[in-house]
Design an enzyme around this catalytic site. Sequence first.
Site, PDB file in Angstrom:
ATOM      1  N   CYS A  84      43.127  37.649  37.392  1.00  0.00           N
ATOM      2  CA  CYS A  84      43.327  38.890  38.154  1.00  0.00           C
ATOM      3  C   CYS A  84      44.107  38.617  39.448  1.00  0.00           C
ATOM      4  O   CYS A  84      45.279  38.304  39.382  1.00  0.00           O
ATOM      5  CB  CYS A  84      41.978  39.543  38.405  1.00  0.00           C
ATOM      6  SG  CYS A  84      42.107  41.277  38.866  1.00  0.00           S
ATOM      7  N   HIS A 193      39.088  39.697  32.899  1.00  0.00           N
ATOM      8  CA  HIS A 193      38.122  38.796  33.546  1.00  0.00           C
ATOM      9  C   HIS A 193      37.229  38.097  32.519  1.00  0.00           C
ATOM     10  O   HIS A 193      36.153  38.606  32.209  1.00  0.00           O
ATOM     11  CB  HIS A 193      37.225  39.592  34.497  1.00  0.00           C
ATOM     12  CG  HIS A 193      37.890  39.989  35.764  1.00  0.00           C
ATOM     13  ND1 HIS A 193      37.917  39.183  36.880  1.00  0.00           N
ATOM     14  CD2 HIS A 193      38.552  41.121  36.112  1.00  0.00           C
ATOM     15  CE1 HIS A 193      38.564  39.797  37.865  1.00  0.00           C
ATOM     16  NE2 HIS A 193      38.967  40.979  37.427  1.00  0.00           N
ATOM     17  N   GLU A 195      35.344  35.626  32.946  1.00  0.00           N
ATOM     18  CA  GLU A 195      34.052  35.236  33.555  1.00  0.00           C
ATOM     19  C   GLU A 195      33.059  36.403  33.553  1.00  0.00           C
ATOM     20  O   GLU A 195      31.861  36.204  33.629  1.00  0.00           O
ATOM     21  CB  GLU A 195      34.275  34.688  34.971  1.00  0.00           C
ATOM     22  CG  GLU A 195      34.452  35.715  36.083  1.00  0.00           C
ATOM     23  CD  GLU A 195      35.826  36.396  36.112  1.00  0.00           C
ATOM     24  OE1 GLU A 195      36.617  36.208  35.164  1.00  0.00           O
ATOM     25  OE2 GLU A 195      36.089  37.131  37.079  1.00  0.00           O
TER      26      GLU A 195
END
Lengths: 216, 75
Positions: A84, A193, A195
Amino acid sequence: MKAGIIRFPGSNCDADCFEAARDAGFEPAYLWHKDKTINVDLVILPGGFSYGDYLRCGAIARFSPIMEAVFEFAEKGGLVLGICNGFQILTEAGLLPGALMRNRGMRFICKFLNITVETNSTPFTRLYGIGEVLSIPIAHGEGNYFSDDITLNELKKNNQIVFRYHGENPNGSLDSIAGISNRRGNVLGLMPHPERASKLLLGSSDGFRLFKGLLG
Amino acid sequence: MKVFINVRLKDAVLDPQGAAVKDILTRAGYDFVKDVRQNKLFEIELNGETAPVQLSEIADKFLANPIIEEFKISR
């Protein structure tokens, strides 16, 4: 293996990356944007709004003291993952080609969507199948990937388009690009994302293998 | 002394902010507005004389992203 997560002023996905890297088996540590040296096996530039996204997203972070060390690390073949805002910093720094512009629809978009794995010949995607569809969230206002035609052709020719949005193109990205690598394949930037999709409790664990695969 | 550096998206690059401003003007009835491009203007105060090449360097390296933007320096 050690993973270093860089904290810029305004980073806000650093703790999530720390946990995902730890769960995958890395020994994670935070790096500070003023650090001058890097002593890890994987560098993560996490999401957020570094320096308030003033000037352009990533434009100021790109001149942080630690970035000199990141250049050197990448040059030597070290693994660099920009997520990002981290992707935006890597393009501003010239470690990845192109630029990320304001979303075509002007809105900040925060939602789960599907992306396709376009190549598994990078260290980041080696545990995925080509064409595999992953459920991974995006959260950005400036993820509209742009490059000139020459660069786009290079990306295609060298298999550097690593992820594409599947179905709907949320932000107007050129060729539905969601993530690219450098030519050598050791630097990856992506807007989604992984994660935030690293365990089922978060709604999806499809991003976990990205971190796991980096352990080699 | 002061210089102005104007940074704008290249013509070939879509400007969603300008388009949004154009839309709101059209909706408000200003139908004479054909198109809007939103630029960024930097006002820079200088310590005395500065070579134009140094100003170009600032613009090229920091203020504009040459992949998508172009700049113009004026005094």
